[in-house]
Every structure is written in structure tokens, then in C-alpha cells.
Design a protein around this motif. Structure first.
Motif, PDB file in Angstrom:
ATOM      1  N   ILE A 316       0.861  -1.185   0.000  1.00 30.83           N
ATOM      2  CA  ILE A 316       0.000   0.000   0.000  1.00 30.83           C
ATOM      3  C   ILE A 316       0.896   1.234   0.000  1.00 30.83           C
ATOM      4  O   ILE A 316       1.823   1.334   0.815  1.00 30.83           O
ATOM      5  N   VAL A 317       0.625   2.141  -0.913  1.00 30.47           N
ATOM      6  CA  VAL A 317       1.406   3.379  -0.999  1.00 30.47           C
ATOM      7  C   VAL A 317       0.673   4.456  -0.211  1.00 30.47           C
ATOM      8  O   VAL A 317      -0.507   4.731  -0.450  1.00 30.47           O
ATOM      9  N   ILE A 318       1.386   5.065   0.746  1.00 32.32           N
ATOM     10  CA  ILE A 318       0.804   6.059   1.647  1.00 32.32           C
ATOM     11  C   ILE A 318       1.244   7.454   1.224  1.00 32.32           C
ATOM     12  O   ILE A 318       2.421   7.685   0.886  1.00 32.32           O
ATOM     13  N   ASP A 319       0.297   8.407   1.243  1.00 34.83           N
ATOM     14  CA  ASP A 319       0.636   9.779   0.848  1.00 34.83           C
ATOM     15  C   ASP A 319       1.237  10.546   2.025  1.00 34.83           C
ATOM     16  O   ASP A 319       1.476   9.987   3.112  1.00 34.83           O
ATOM     17  N   ASP A 320       1.444  11.848   1.830  1.00 33.79           N
ATOM     18  CA  ASP A 320       2.144  12.666   2.817  1.00 33.79           C
ATOM     19  C   ASP A 320       1.385  12.819   4.131  1.00 33.79           C
ATOM     20  O   ASP A 320       1.996  13.111   5.167  1.00 33.79           O
ATOM     21  N   GLY A 326      -2.485   4.468  -3.234  1.00 38.32           N
ATOM     22  CA  GLY A 326      -2.462   3.499  -4.329  1.00 38.32           C
ATOM     23  C   GLY A 326      -1.913   2.169  -3.873  1.00 38.32           C
ATOM     24  O   GLY A 326      -1.510   2.001  -2.718  1.00 38.32           O
ATOM     25  N   LEU A 327      -1.910   1.227  -4.780  1.00 32.45           N
ATOM     26  CA  LEU A 327      -1.347  -0.099  -4.543  1.00 32.45           C
ATOM     27  C   LEU A 327      -0.227  -0.337  -5.543  1.00 32.45           C
ATOM     28  O   LEU A 327      -0.286   0.135  -6.680  1.00 32.45           O
ATOM     29  N   ILE A 328       0.776  -1.081  -5.112  1.00 34.49           N
ATOM     30  CA  ILE A 328       1.832  -1.474  -6.029  1.00 34.49           C
ATOM     31  C   ILE A 328       2.105  -2.962  -5.840  1.00 34.49           C
ATOM     32  O   ILE A 328       2.244  -3.437  -4.709  1.00 34.49           O
ATOM     33  N   SER A 329       2.105  -3.710  -6.935  1.00 34.89           N
ATOM     34  CA  SER A 329       2.357  -5.147  -6.888  1.00 34.89           C
ATOM     35  C   SER A 329       3.724  -5.445  -7.480  1.00 34.89           C
ATOM     36  O   SER A 329       4.323  -4.598  -8.163  1.00 34.89           O
TER      37      SER A 329
END
Length: 426
Positions: A316-320, A326-329
């Protein structure tokens, strides 16, 4: 639900009285039942005997020829030792003639129907996928991998000429034992030249499906119930089971997705009673609090390290401000970097080397948008949401939108399957 569900050990209280017994002008059994309910006991059952005798040695019977209106009554209560001890202080004076007993026992299962949304009585044959792509044991791994690439099916049963199941071949089997360099979900996102290069290398191998398949195979019977099959799948830690008939012939496949669809498709009957809030299992109760996250500015080596540390295929990509962005696989990383660097990244993901440095960040490689839900969402609603959007992950967030936990299909399956844990050895 009572906290009885949290206890393995409990006590059973039995109260033996007669129909004629009274408490403040009311039948004693009714007064005791109301007292038990008022004091929050988990439940109680009243039994009316057909015959018996007590301290007065007078036989009383419900038989027509010896009709009696003072038959024996038993009230049975099961709860935690603490609650039984506390309620005895109240009910002890109420039983002026009779018998009260207390004994230890072990709770095997205590639940509510609303906590079990899976239609466990459905037959596997009604739920399974009937059109199954199969392999034979003598097929080369080249031919098997090519078939997986063409069909995009990452698990295929291996059968003989009579469709008896000999084994199961998955992309993980080929990855671990046949030298395939990546999982199917990654491979199908590579370009044709890279895929053909892999196939050419496998074409030189003398290995067959029989050499690398998983065996023996855990199966489900077409005529058994979904509840039994789902519990077997969870206990074995599997995502799918080949389904066989009474003669052992393959007739279908039962997947985790097939099972989850059964609760996602369930709708409450019109006019049916609404479940009490405490009797609905929610995401907050089943979520995994260990969330694999990266920040938007994290680099490639950091992402690969997080994949390895969490033994996960997605991050899981977390913002500031700490919200999911978003998600990254692992397949995102492989498909979105330059082809010349893919081999080293694949090796790094398999912990065979270090990833190459690069300018890409998680922000550059992620898929924007994350499916989120509040912790009070029920598991049935979560299954409906995940399946309707085609998502495998759901992030549980607080009121500020920050992640609290994670739910995937496996967590959902474990939450709805009624698995008997068995007795632990002494």
C-alpha cells in the motif's frame, strides 16, 4: 454475544425443581429464566420431564393413566465460571425445594447464525466451477507453462486417462522446482520476446509435470456440503480444491473465489429480523494490523525490501498525510521498468540478489486508488464490495481515512469458514 465465546472452559449449572414451585406468585421456572436473562447469562434452557420422583419419593408422570400436574423441571445454564459463581448468589435463595448442581465443561463452539454468513448446507456441486483445464503427468514443463500462459490459469489438476486426480500443478511449483523465473501474474505482463525466451529455455528441460507437481492432492467431494469443503480448504491453507465424484473422477474445481461469491450474493430476506450489532462479524474483528506500506517517494530497493519482509505480492502506498494513495504489486514493478532491468528485479524479488538503483519511486510505479472501508463493515458487505470491484485487497481505515488494517480474500475465507480446531495433545 456473551464473552462465553472467548472462553474454552466454562461451567454448567443445573437447577432441578417442580412445576408447582412458585416465586412471588409466579412459576419458579419462569422467574428463574427471567433472572438469568436480566443478569446477562449467555443462555438457558428449560426441560419438562415426563416422569420422576424427588425428595418426597412420590412418582409423578405425564402418562394418561397417572396424569400429574407437578412434573419435574430442569433449567440448564452454561457460562463462564465467574458468571455462574455470581448468579448463584441470586438464584440460590429462590430454590426452596429442589437441587442445584454445577460442573466444569469445555466449550467446543458457541456462535450466532449471523456470525456464519456462508450457506454451509449448499452442495459443492452447486458452487464449483465445472469447466476445468487439466494436464497429464507426462506433459513437459514447457508445454505446461505454455498452457498456463495461454489460459492465464495458474493451477491445473493433473489427471490420468480415467480423470483420476494424480496431482496439482501451480505456477509456484514451476517457480520452485522447474526453474521458471516468475509467477504467472508477472509473466503475463512481460513482452512477447521475454516470454519466448523463457519458453525456449524450458523447452530444453527434460522435466515433466509428474516431476514437479504437488501430490498428494487435497480434494472435495461433489456431494459434500460447502461448509465441510471450506473448512478443509482453510485447514490445509489452500486456495482451491479439485472436486471429484464418488468414483474419484475429476468433475470440477472449488476455489476461494467460488466460496466468497456465496456470501457476496446473499441478500437478507424481506421482512427478516435484523441481526443485533454484536452478532455481526466486522472487518475490525478480522483485519490484519500488519500493513505492508511504502511512502510515495520510496525507491525501488526499498520497495523490493518491503516485499520480502512482509512476504507479500502487494504494498500500500501512503501519501504525505498518511492516507492510502495506491497499490503497487510485484508485477507492477516488473512491467513498468525498462526491459533491460527486469531480470535483476525478478532475482531481487526472489531474494537472489539486490535490485538495481533507479529513479523510479512508488508514486511512479503504483496503481492509483485503494479500496477502503470502515472497521464496522460486515464481512458479507466486504465480500460484496471486493467482488463487485474485482479487488483482492481492502484497506480498513479510521474516520480520518488512515489505515488501521488490511483484509484480503484469505482473511475473508478464514472468517466465514467454520473450522473445528480439534483437541490439543495433553
Amino acid at each position: 454475544m456473551s464473552d462465553l465465546s472467548l472462553h474454552k472452559n466454562a461451567r454448567r449449572l443445573r437447577i432441578y425443581i417442580s412445576e408447582s414451585d412458585r416465586w412471588r406468585g409466579r412459576p419458579l421456572d419462569a422467574a428463574l429464566l427471567e433472572t438469568l436473562k436480566t443478569n446477562g447469562l449467555a443462555g438457558a434452557t428449560v426441560y419438562r420431564g415426563i416422569a420422576g420422583f424427588g425428595a418426597h419419593s412420590q412418582i409423578r408422570s405425564a402418562a394418561i393413566e397417572v396424569l400429574s400436574f407437578d412434573l419435574p423441571i430442569i433449567i440448564e445454564v452454561i457460562d463462564t465460571p465467574e458468571k455462574i459463581a455470581a448468579i448463584l448468589e441470586t438464584i440460590y435463595p429462590m430454590v426452596r425445594e429442589g437441587l442445584i448442581t454445577s460442573e466444569s465443561l469445555q466449550i467446543v463452539k458457541y456462535t450466532h447464525r449471523f456470525l456464519n454468513p456462508l450457506p454451509a448446507d449448499r452442495l459443492v456441486s452447486e458452487v464449483m466451477t465445472g469447466d476445468v483445464v487439466t494436464l497429464t503427468a507426462d506433459l513437459t514443463i514447457y508445454a505446461a507453462w505454455k498452457k498456463m500462459l495461454e489460459t492465464r490459469i495458474k493451477a491445473m489438476p493433473v489427471v490420468d486417462s480415467k480423470r483420476q486426480v494424480l496431482g496439482l500443478l501451480t505456477d509456484e511449483d514451476l517457480l520452485e522446482r522447474a526453474g521458471v523465473q516468475q509467477r504467472l501474474s508477472v509473466a503475463i505482463r512481460m513482452d512477447a520476446a521475454e516470454i519466448n525466451q523463457e519458453l525456449s529455455r524450458l523447452e530444453e528441460s527434460i522435466l515433466t509435470v509428474a516431476d514437479v507437481m504437488s501430490t498428494p492432492v487435497v480434494t472435495a467431494l461433489a456431494g459434500e456440503t460447502l461448509g465441510v469443503a471450506a473448512a478443509r480448504m482453510v485447514k490445509a491453507g489452500l486456495k482451491r480444491l479439485p472436486v471429484v465424484d464418488a468414483d474419484g473422477r475429476l468433475v470440477g474445481m472449488l476455489s476461494r473465489l467460488d466460496i466468497l461469491r456465496q456470501i457476496a450474493d446473499t441478500r437478507p430476506l424481506e421482512g427478516s429480523a435484523q441481526p443485533p450489532l454484536e452478532a455481526v462479524k466486522s472487518l475490525g474483528q478480522i483485519m490484519c494490523a500488519d500493513i505492508p506500506t511504502v511512502s510515495q517517494e520510496d525507491d525501488l530497493p526499498t520497495m523490493v525490501e518491503k516485499f520480502s519482509r512482509h512476504d507479500s505480492h502487494r504494498l500500500i502506498v501512503i501519501d504525505d498525510v498518511g492516507k492510502p494513495a495506491g497499490l503497487i504489486s510485484d508485477s507492477d514493478i516488473v512491467s513498468r521498468v525498462q526491459p533491460a532491468r527486469r531480470r535483476s528485479i525478478l532475482e531481487a524479488l526472489r531474494q537472489l540478489g539486490k535490485p538495481p538503483a533507479g529513479k523510479e519511486t512508488a508514486r511512479d510505479l503504483m496503481s492509483p486508488g485503494v479500496l477502503t472501508a470502515a472497521p464496522h463493515l460486515s464481512i458479507s458487505e466486504a465480500a460484496q464490495l471486493m467482488l463487485s470491484t474485482g479487488r483482492k485487497w481492502l484497506v480498513v481505515v479510521d474516520e480520518a481515512g488512515k489505515p488501521l488494517g488490511l483484509v484480503d480474500r484469505q482473511i475473508l475465507l478464514e472468517a466465514i469458514a467454520s473450522v473445528y480446531p480439534g483437541e490439543k495433545p495433553a
